[in-house]
Scaffold this motif. Structure first.
Motif, mmCIF file in Angstrom:
data_model
loop_
_atom_site.group_PDB
_atom_site.id
_atom_site.type_symbol
_atom_site.label_atom_id
_atom_site.label_comp_id
_atom_site.label_asym_id
_atom_site.label_seq_id
_atom_site.Cartn_x
_atom_site.Cartn_y
_atom_site.Cartn_z
ATOM 1 N N ASN A 203 0.859 -1.191 0.000
ATOM 2 C CA ASN A 203 0.000 0.000 0.000
ATOM 3 C C ASN A 203 0.890 1.233 0.000
ATOM 4 O O ASN A 203 2.118 1.125 0.043
ATOM 5 C CB ASN A 203 -0.979 -0.002 1.182
ATOM 6 C CG ASN A 203 -0.265 -0.100 2.529
ATOM 7 O OD1 ASN A 203 0.604 0.720 2.848
ATOM 8 N ND2 ASN A 203 -0.614 -1.108 3.319
ATOM 9 N N ARG A 204 0.286 2.395 -0.029
ATOM 10 C CA ARG A 204 1.068 3.630 -0.178
ATOM 11 C C ARG A 204 1.919 3.948 1.045
ATOM 12 O O ARG A 204 2.854 4.765 0.973
ATOM 13 C CB ARG A 204 0.133 4.799 -0.481
ATOM 14 C CG ARG A 204 -0.799 5.189 0.642
ATOM 15 C CD ARG A 204 -1.726 6.320 0.230
ATOM 16 N NE ARG A 204 -0.975 7.459 -0.250
ATOM 17 C CZ ARG A 204 -1.529 8.523 -0.822
ATOM 18 N NH1 ARG A 204 -2.847 8.570 -1.016
ATOM 19 N NH2 ARG A 204 -0.798 9.543 -1.205
ATOM 20 N N HIS A 205 1.616 3.329 2.185
ATOM 21 C CA HIS A 205 2.348 3.636 3.415
ATOM 22 C C HIS A 205 3.533 2.696 3.641
ATOM 23 O O HIS A 205 4.397 2.982 4.467
ATOM 24 C CB HIS A 205 1.395 3.555 4.612
ATOM 25 C CG HIS A 205 0.192 4.443 4.486
ATOM 26 N ND1 HIS A 205 0.282 5.817 4.498
ATOM 27 C CD2 HIS A 205 -1.126 4.138 4.321
ATOM 28 C CE1 HIS A 205 -0.927 6.341 4.358
ATOM 29 N NE2 HIS A 205 -1.792 5.354 4.244
ATOM 30 N N LYS A 206 3.564 1.593 2.907
ATOM 31 C CA LYS A 206 4.639 0.621 3.089
ATOM 32 C C LYS A 206 5.903 1.052 2.345
ATOM 33 O O LYS A 206 5.841 1.600 1.249
ATOM 34 C CB LYS A 206 4.201 -0.752 2.573
ATOM 35 C CG LYS A 206 3.048 -1.383 3.353
ATOM 36 C CD LYS A 206 3.521 -1.896 4.711
ATOM 37 C CE LYS A 206 2.391 -2.644 5.406
ATOM 38 N NZ LYS A 206 2.813 -3.192 6.710
ATOM 39 N N LYS A 207 7.049 0.806 2.948
ATOM 40 C CA LYS A 207 8.323 1.093 2.298
ATOM 41 C C LYS A 207 8.993 -0.181 1.790
ATOM 42 O O LYS A 207 9.920 -0.124 0.978
ATOM 43 C CB LYS A 207 9.253 1.815 3.279
ATOM 44 C CG LYS A 207 8.745 3.203 3.693
ATOM 45 C CD LYS A 207 9.737 3.912 4.596
ATOM 46 C CE LYS A 207 9.230 5.306 4.960
ATOM 47 N NZ LYS A 207 10.185 6.025 5.840
ATOM 48 N N LYS A 208 8.496 -1.332 2.258
ATOM 49 C CA LYS A 208 9.037 -2.608 1.832
ATOM 50 C C LYS A 208 8.367 -3.034 0.533
ATOM 51 O O LYS A 208 7.140 -3.023 0.413
ATOM 52 C CB LYS A 208 8.793 -3.658 2.913
ATOM 53 C CG LYS A 208 9.378 -5.022 2.600
ATOM 54 C CD LYS A 208 9.107 -5.990 3.751
ATOM 55 C CE LYS A 208 9.652 -7.372 3.447
ATOM 56 N NZ LYS A 208 9.374 -8.318 4.562
ATOM 57 N N LEU A 209 9.170 -3.401 -0.454
ATOM 58 C CA LEU A 209 8.637 -3.820 -1.740
ATOM 59 C C LEU A 209 7.798 -5.091 -1.596
ATOM 60 O O LEU A 209 8.089 -5.951 -0.765
ATOM 61 C CB LEU A 209 9.783 -4.089 -2.719
ATOM 62 C CG LEU A 209 10.598 -2.859 -3.150
ATOM 63 C CD1 LEU A 209 11.892 -3.298 -3.816
ATOM 64 C CD2 LEU A 209 9.787 -1.976 -4.091
ATOM 65 N N ALA A 210 6.758 -5.195 -2.413
ATOM 66 C CA ALA A 210 5.883 -6.365 -2.361
ATOM 67 C C ALA A 210 6.625 -7.645 -2.740
ATOM 68 O O ALA A 210 6.199 -8.738 -2.388
ATOM 69 C CB ALA A 210 4.685 -6.156 -3.281
ATOM 70 N N TYR A 211 7.729 -7.508 -3.468
ATOM 71 C CA TYR A 211 8.524 -8.657 -3.911
ATOM 72 C C TYR A 211 9.903 -8.650 -3.243
ATOM 73 O O TYR A 211 10.874 -9.187 -3.790
ATOM 74 C CB TYR A 211 8.681 -8.633 -5.439
ATOM 75 C CG TYR A 211 9.012 -7.259 -5.988
ATOM 76 C CD1 TYR A 211 10.333 -6.831 -6.135
ATOM 77 C CD2 TYR A 211 7.997 -6.375 -6.328
ATOM 78 C CE1 TYR A 211 10.636 -5.569 -6.606
ATOM 79 C CE2 TYR A 211 8.286 -5.103 -6.813
ATOM 80 C CZ TYR A 211 9.593 -4.708 -6.947
ATOM 81 O OH TYR A 211 9.884 -3.441 -7.409
ATOM 82 N N GLN A 212 9.988 -8.063 -2.040
ATOM 83 C CA GLN A 212 11.260 -7.949 -1.334
ATOM 84 C C GLN A 212 11.896 -9.313 -1.071
ATOM 85 O O GLN A 212 13.133 -9.448 -1.068
ATOM 86 C CB GLN A 212 11.050 -7.220 -0.005
ATOM 87 C CG GLN A 212 12.315 -6.979 0.801
ATOM 88 C CD GLN A 212 13.292 -6.049 0.097
ATOM 89 O OE1 GLN A 212 12.892 -5.025 -0.458
ATOM 90 N NE2 GLN A 212 14.575 -6.399 0.089
#
Length: 233
Positions: free
Chosen positions: A212-221
């Protein structure tokens, strides 16, 4: 498309083809100034390339108009009784029984079934001939609802096959019904007056995808942590 029904390449897809019929239709370009947006991932095309559909009002308006026009034209559309491979058509999707633009990929004449590729959703499904109709000319004017993008700032680790990374990326992204994209435009993106229908002529948009817009961790981290994807220098 009903809200509780979504196209998913993990559900009904049975084949993948290099020819998807997309060159017959234009692709909508992102409005100038848009740098981030919510989107759905319609398909994972390779270890780095995806087909996404932005949840933006401009795209939604085109999609609603296409659905309405299809509903009006389907009543008069001729049945496609003898489909051929690469025929552009309308096919009725099994989950919501609505008609969508498609291209014939495989034919099973003995049982009168065809495998079709849904152009606007990048999903495949086997349907009976009774669920195929010729595509009215009016529907060729509508651009696709999704387009290709490339993951930003990473490349595939050459120690892993593209197929393995693709499958891992697909599994990872299937955890999210929608993801938040931050955009990195190629220098020539807005120089062609919004026409991106010729694949390869213009560089792909690059994106970073988050839960989401608040996350800094990539969805595919996790793929980066496992060294399947590595930083691009």
């Amino acid at each position: 498309m009903k809200e509780n029904v979504s196209f998913s390449p993990m559900d009904t897809s049975s084949v993948k083809s290099n020819f998807d019929g997309s060159t017959s239709f234009k692709t909508l370009s992102l409005p100038t100034g848009v740098k981030e947006f919510l989107c759905t991932v319609n398909n994972v095309l390779s270890a780095l390339e995806l087909q996404i559909a932005p949840c933006l009002s401009e795209f939604t308006k085109h999609e609603i108009t296409l659905i309405k026009e299809t509903s009006l034209l389907i009543k008069e559309a001729a049945a496609l009784t003898s489909p051929k491979i690469n025929d552009l058509c309308l096919a009725r999707y099994s989950k919501d029984r609505r008609w969508y633009r498609a291209i014939v990929k495989e034919i099973q004449e003995r049982i009168e079934q065809a495998t079709v590729f849904y152009i606007d959703f990048h999903d495949t499904e086997r349907v009976s001939y009774t669920n195929l109709k010729e595509m009215p000319n009016q529907l060729f004017m509508f651009p696709q609802r999704s387009f290709r993008v490339k993951l930003h700032g990473v490349k595939r680790n050459q120690n892993y096959e593209d197929k393995k990374v693709l499958q891992s990326l697909r599994t990872c992204l299937c955890n999210y019904s929608k993801v938040y994209a931050r955009v990195h435009y190629p220098f020539n993106y807005h120089a062609n007056n919004g026409d991106h229908s010729e694949v390869g002529k213009f560089d792909l948009i690059e994106v970073e995808l988050f839960e989401n817009r608040h996350k800094k961790k990539l969805a595919y981290q996790s793929l980066i942590d496992n060294w399947m994807l590595i930083p691009k220098k």
